[in-house]
Scaffold this motif. Sequence first.
Motif, short mmCIF file in Angstrom:
data_model
loop_
_atom_site.label_atom_id
_atom_site.label_comp_id
_atom_site.label_asym_id
_atom_site.label_seq_id
_atom_site.Cartn_x
_atom_site.Cartn_y
_atom_site.Cartn_z
N GLU A 25 0.81 -1.22 0.00
CA GLU A 25 0.00 0.00 0.00
C GLU A 25 0.84 1.27 0.00
O GLU A 25 0.38 2.34 -0.42
CB GLU A 25 -0.94 0.00 1.20
N SER A 26 2.10 1.18 0.44
CA SER A 26 2.96 2.37 0.49
C SER A 26 3.67 2.65 -0.83
O SER A 26 4.37 3.66 -0.95
CB SER A 26 4.01 2.21 1.59
N VAL A 27 3.50 1.78 -1.82
CA VAL A 27 4.17 1.94 -3.12
C VAL A 27 3.40 2.94 -3.98
O VAL A 27 2.18 2.81 -4.14
CB VAL A 27 4.28 0.58 -3.84
N PRO A 28 4.08 3.95 -4.54
CA PRO A 28 3.38 4.93 -5.39
C PRO A 28 2.85 4.27 -6.66
O PRO A 28 3.52 3.42 -7.25
CB PRO A 28 4.45 5.97 -5.70
N ILE A 29 1.67 4.66 -7.06
CA ILE A 29 1.07 4.13 -8.29
C ILE A 29 1.59 4.94 -9.47
O ILE A 29 1.60 6.17 -9.45
CB ILE A 29 -0.47 4.19 -8.22
N GLY A 30 2.03 4.25 -10.49
CA GLY A 30 2.54 4.94 -11.67
C GLY A 30 2.65 3.99 -12.84
O GLY A 30 2.70 2.77 -12.68
N SER A 31 2.70 4.55 -14.06
CA SER A 31 2.72 3.74 -15.27
C SER A 31 4.13 3.48 -15.79
O SER A 31 4.32 2.62 -16.65
CB SER A 31 1.90 4.43 -16.37
N ASP A 32 5.13 4.22 -15.30
CA ASP A 32 6.51 3.99 -15.72
C ASP A 32 7.45 4.61 -14.70
O ASP A 32 7.01 5.14 -13.67
CB ASP A 32 6.77 4.56 -17.12
N GLU A 33 8.76 4.57 -14.99
CA GLU A 33 9.77 5.01 -14.03
C GLU A 33 9.67 6.49 -13.67
O GLU A 33 10.23 6.92 -12.65
CB GLU A 33 11.16 4.70 -14.57
N GLN A 34 8.95 7.25 -14.48
CA GLN A 34 8.80 8.67 -14.16
C GLN A 34 8.02 8.88 -12.86
O GLN A 34 8.10 9.95 -12.25
CB GLN A 34 8.07 9.40 -15.31
N ALA A 35 7.29 7.87 -12.43
CA ALA A 35 6.50 7.98 -11.19
C ALA A 35 7.27 7.50 -9.97
O ALA A 35 6.73 7.52 -8.86
CB ALA A 35 5.20 7.20 -11.33
N ASN A 36 8.52 7.05 -10.16
CA ASN A 36 9.34 6.68 -9.00
C ASN A 36 9.60 7.91 -8.14
O ASN A 36 9.67 9.03 -8.64
CB ASN A 36 10.67 6.07 -9.46
N VAL A 37 9.76 7.68 -6.83
CA VAL A 37 9.87 8.79 -5.88
C VAL A 37 11.27 8.81 -5.27
O VAL A 37 11.74 7.79 -4.74
CB VAL A 37 8.81 8.66 -4.76
N GLU A 38 11.93 9.95 -5.35
CA GLU A 38 13.24 10.10 -4.72
C GLU A 38 13.06 10.22 -3.20
O GLU A 38 12.34 11.08 -2.72
CB GLU A 38 13.95 11.33 -5.25
N VAL A 39 13.73 9.35 -2.47
CA VAL A 39 13.62 9.32 -1.01
C VAL A 39 14.70 10.19 -0.37
O VAL A 39 14.44 10.96 0.55
CB VAL A 39 13.71 7.86 -0.49
N ARG A 40 15.95 10.06 -0.86
CA ARG A 40 17.06 10.86 -0.33
C ARG A 40 18.24 10.79 -1.28
O ARG A 40 18.32 9.92 -2.14
CB ARG A 40 17.48 10.36 1.06
N LYS A 41 19.16 11.75 -1.10
CA LYS A 41 20.42 11.78 -1.84
C LYS A 41 21.57 11.80 -0.85
O LYS A 41 21.42 12.19 0.31
CB LYS A 41 20.50 13.03 -2.72
N TRP A 42 22.74 11.39 -1.36
CA TRP A 42 23.95 11.45 -0.53
C TRP A 42 25.13 11.82 -1.41
O TRP A 42 25.29 11.30 -2.51
CB TRP A 42 24.23 10.09 0.12
#
Length: 442
Positions: free
Chosen positions: A112-129
């Motif tokens: 249920e916590s996974v974002p709904i999307g049709s391709d990789e453009q809907a992936n969500v950035e969590v953090r950078k390092w």
Amino acid sequence: MLDINLLRKDLPSAIARLETRKNPQAFLDVTVFQSLEAERKTLQMRTEELQNQRNSLSKQIGHLKSKGEDASAVMAQVINFKAELESSAARLDQIQSELSALLLAVPNLPHESVPIGSDEQANVEVRKWTQAQGLGGVPADLAFEPKDHVDVGQPLGLDFEMGTKLTGSRFTVMKGSLARLHRALSQFMLDVQTTEHGYTECYTPYIVNADSLRGTGQLPKFEEDLFAAKKGGQEGAAENAALYLIPTSEVPLTNFVRDEILAESALPMMLTAHTPCFRSEAGSYGRDTRGMIRQHQFDKVEMVQIVHPDTSYEALENMTGHAEAILQKLGLPYRVMLLCTADMGFGATKTYDLEVWLPAQKAYREISSISNCEAFQARRLQARFKNAQGKNEFVHTLNGSGLAVGRTLVALLENYQREDGSVEIPAVLHPYMGGMTELRQS
């Protein structure tokens, strides 16, 4: 595979969740499933009815015989019921096999916590390092125009022509200190995962049987992505059974628990292995043809955890951190991405990708993928544990790269290159390189 009861109880809801992975949903033939289920229910009801009637008639036979009366007519009815029961049992077994075959092609349901999307453009950035700025930073540009890993690596021992000569395209030869750096990376990764994170190092076969690949979900759906090592003639003969080169050591490591019932105290199991991986890269023709990004043979240090269902999402976060630790120790800028429903792998319920920064491409590229499969693989593997109530329960399985060795080498060549063509070696690798601090053309 999915719990068939989820489909039996609420098929529309299950299909709706599957359609978030790919729309239109093409994994399950709903008409065939419903037809088989309707026949199964009818047969089970008729079987129960026949069993009740047979039991009643058996009592009549005993009663008649005790009175010395003829029981032959009733016995004939019981014989007829037996024949119908055997026929029903055979058909029920066949239906179960057909349902199982259908389910083998159905992917896992997204968490249920996974974002709904049709391709990789809907992936969500969590953090950078980044090494310089830490969380939230942006990778710094090199003070000169960076070369890609092909141009940096070829003078240092990266030989694509030899790989093509020996085998074909998408195979690579490494020589000299560059080959040593590749080996050093795998040893470093194993040492971190075993001494700091608690994984048990394993050595596994590089060739596995079809049962192992069915257990983790590569077969039957993704056979074209595999390299077959041996295909037999006589079906069922062990010496002629199909064998395959492993696409990842997730396959042998996860299959350690196939057909096992573990003690609850044995959980979690944390396993790691360094192996070559072999993938045909079916469907990727024309993509990443330059260099080492997409190879038919590459090395990887894999992490696998077999855990109690109550702790699998905590384990997912921990495993992501275990992969991140390698990148941080190497000083390689990266970001963590939460994959959307359409971009996740077949068996995953939730996946984080680690993407490392490549200066020449001015882009982040995947270097690790960490997934929770919940009980999806365990159900295929029949991998269970005895819970506190003494009942057998499916374990949850997780897997992830810690890391892909070749892509890590690519990232090092690009991020640590110097303008004169030499490459700095990160300090944590110096002990593995015999004190060598740089790669330089001899």
